[in-house]
Enzyme design. Structure first.
Site, short mmCIF file in Angstrom:
data_model
loop_
_atom_site.label_atom_id
_atom_site.label_comp_id
_atom_site.label_asym_id
_atom_site.label_seq_id
_atom_site.Cartn_x
_atom_site.Cartn_y
_atom_site.Cartn_z
N CYS A 92 5.58 5.36 3.93
CA CYS A 92 6.22 4.28 4.69
C CYS A 92 6.27 2.97 3.90
O CYS A 92 7.02 2.88 2.94
CB CYS A 92 5.52 4.16 6.05
SG CYS A 92 6.57 3.43 7.30
N ARG A 125 14.35 0.08 15.27
CA ARG A 125 13.14 0.66 14.72
C ARG A 125 13.16 2.17 14.90
O ARG A 125 13.58 2.66 15.95
CB ARG A 125 11.93 0.07 15.45
CG ARG A 125 10.90 -0.44 14.52
CD ARG A 125 9.70 -1.06 15.08
NE ARG A 125 8.61 -0.72 14.18
CZ ARG A 125 8.45 -1.25 12.97
NH1 ARG A 125 9.28 -2.18 12.53
NH2 ARG A 125 7.47 -0.85 12.19
N HIS A 189 3.82 9.64 8.74
CA HIS A 189 2.40 9.44 9.03
C HIS A 189 1.93 10.71 9.74
O HIS A 189 2.70 11.65 9.95
CB HIS A 189 2.20 8.25 9.97
CG HIS A 189 2.72 6.95 9.44
ND1 HIS A 189 2.02 6.20 8.53
CD2 HIS A 189 3.86 6.26 9.69
CE1 HIS A 189 2.69 5.09 8.26
NE2 HIS A 189 3.82 5.11 8.94
#
Ligand code: GLN
Length: 235
Positions: A92, A125, A189
């Protein structure tokens, strides 16, 4: 081989969503095979060691990400590691800062320029499950992870994504992450190496030069993968 050194880069700035678990998984899977291994956590006010075998960089919020990029550029250690063909696994924010530039808090920031890619801001997002098919040459099962990022990443011509997206956004809803020699970047993640132990073993194979790693008991990793992949309609 001599002791495998796994370096966790800037835990004080880049360690969201349990990304430190990537270090724990690699360490454990090395030791379980009898490969001597140690972990080194390098804070942002310390110099990166020159002779790490695997460098791990995690995710981060915009402010810490920009600070980390400045410090890593000044340190030069990751550039040396990349020149020595060390293994780098970046998640990320850590992934974005491998490229030439990224956006943090509305400002364009210089990245490390280790891989031909750059990141800008997306329309919204990207939050939720991320899944994809890993580049077939790597011979790995599907990628599963969790993503939460505002940036979108654009690869230079000829630069390969790590995976093709089947759920979620990744780089740009089509490609996810990057695979450039012994450098991998991903938006996943989870932590990524807990959800994708085959990816952890790929990094260990690259770092040790050992093609045949002994199989491990995958009961729990198998359950985790099955659950998360089923959640996005995959097996
Ligand atoms: N700050 C970056 C973004 O929002 C990375 C976020 C993260 O590492 N989770 O795009």
């Amino acid at each position: 081989m001599s002791e495998l050194t796994i370096v966790w880069v800037y835990p004080d700035l880049l360690s969201t969503y349990g990304d430190r678990g990537n270090m724990l998984i690699l360490h454990r899977r090395a030791l379980a095979r009898g490969i001597p291994a140690r972990t080194v956590e390098v804070r942002s006010d310390e110099k990166l060691p020159a002779h790490g075998d695997i460098y791990l960089i995690g995710g981060g919020e915009d402010g810490p990400q920009a600070s980390a990029a400045e410090r890593l550029i000044a340190d030069g250690g990751l550039h040396r590691a990349a020149a020595d063909r060390a293994v780098i696994f970046a998640v990320c924010a850590g992934y974005q800062l491998l490229g030439s530039s990224f956006f943090a808090k509305g400002e364009k920031c210089a990245g490390l320029g280790l891989v031909d890619l750059h990141s800008d801001r997306g329309p919204s997002r990207a939050v939720g499950e991320l899944a994809g098919d890993i580049a077939p040459e790597l011979g790995l099962p599907p990628l599963t992870g969790f993503e939460n990022h505002g940036g979108r990443t654009h690869l230079g011509a000829g630069v390969r994504p790590l995976a093709t997206v089947t759920t979620g956004v990744g780089n740009d809803s089509v490609g996810e992450g990057v695979w450039a020699g012994t450098i991998l970047g991903t938006y996943a993640h989870g932590p990524a190496l807990a959800r994708n132990p085959a990816l952890a073993d790929l990094l260990l194979r690259w770092a040790t030069g050992e093609e045949n790693l002994a199989p491990l008991d995958e009961t729990w990793t198998g359950r985790l993968r099955a659950e998360r992949l089923a959640a996005v309609g995959r097996s």
